[in-house]
Design an enzyme around this catalytic site. Structure first.
Site, short mmCIF file in Angstrom:
data_model
loop_
_atom_site.label_atom_id
_atom_site.label_comp_id
_atom_site.label_asym_id
_atom_site.label_seq_id
_atom_site.Cartn_x
_atom_site.Cartn_y
_atom_site.Cartn_z
N ASN A 144 35.21 22.45 86.09
CA ASN A 144 35.38 21.43 87.13
C ASN A 144 34.32 21.64 88.22
O ASN A 144 33.89 22.76 88.48
CB ASN A 144 36.81 21.45 87.71
N GLU B 280 33.66 20.33 92.12
CA GLU B 280 34.17 19.61 93.29
C GLU B 280 33.03 19.17 94.19
O GLU B 280 31.89 19.60 94.03
CB GLU B 280 35.15 20.51 94.06
N GLU C 136 37.66 18.77 81.91
CA GLU C 136 37.92 18.06 80.66
C GLU C 136 37.00 16.85 80.50
O GLU C 136 36.42 16.62 79.44
CB GLU C 136 39.39 17.58 80.60
N CYS D 138 45.03 16.17 83.99
CA CYS D 138 45.48 15.09 84.87
C CYS D 138 45.51 13.77 84.09
O CYS D 138 45.03 13.69 82.95
CB CYS D 138 44.55 14.98 86.08
N CYS E 21 42.05 12.44 82.93
CA CYS E 21 41.53 13.20 81.79
C CYS E 21 42.29 12.85 80.51
O CYS E 21 41.69 12.73 79.44
CB CYS E 21 41.61 14.69 82.06
#
Length: 170
Positions: A72, A74, A85, A122, A125
């Site tokens: 990930n 940010e 993902e 999430c 994803c």
């Protein structure tokens, strides 16, 4: 509003939704499942997550046997970051569009340690996963990795029943 109610009555049918998954201890994974789980775990180290402090790594195996991983990323301009993902799925499908993704693993670290319980993707994803599987006309196995236990879903479509579909089909 009236039209919406009418449309809902028109399409009302009885559906049953089942989620099939299995729990396995990490040492019970097959060698390839363990390899991809470890790749997802290691991918957490490249995470840029100064805001959430929640590092997520994802890895995929393609039908050519290659394993790719991502993390990930940010951004202070939230929500400009991207989940691990989606990063890996978009990367692999743009790099190797002819290859099918057959397996995916997700792991997360909190305070530098693998989370005890597996993390699940999430909603955004999940949508990308299901569309990727549909696009390649093949199932994608998902391994959600925790410190002691993994959850294995044989088909990512099980994670998002009634997913958004541009063809408006169930």
């Amino acid at each position: 509003m009236h039209i919406l109610k009418h449309e809902l009555r028109f399409i009302m049918e009885k559906y049953s939704i089942e989620l099939c998954f299995e729990y396995k201890k990490t040492e019970e994974l097959s060698p390839i499942q363990r390899k991809i789980a470890e790749a997802a775990y290691k991918a957490c180290d490249s995470s840029y997550s100064p805001y959430s402090k929640f590092a997520v790594g994802a890895a995929v195996e393609t039908d050519s046997g290659e394993i790719f991983h991502a993390s990930n990323q940010e951004n202070a301009a939230y929500p400009s970051g991207l989940c691990a993902e989606r990063n890996i799925l978009f990367y692999v499908k743009s790099l190797k569009p002819e290859n099918e993704i057959i397996r995916m693993a997700i792991a997360a670290k909190n305070d530098g340690k693998l989370t005890k319980k597996p993390v699940s993707p999430c909603g955004a994803c999940r949508q990308v996963m299901t569309e990727t599987a549909k696009r390649q006309k093949n199932k994608i196995e998902l391994i959600m990795v925790g410190a002691d236990i993994c959850i294995i879903i044989k088909d990512v479509n099980d994670l998002l029943p009634l997913q958004f579909n541009a063809d408006n089909e169930l």
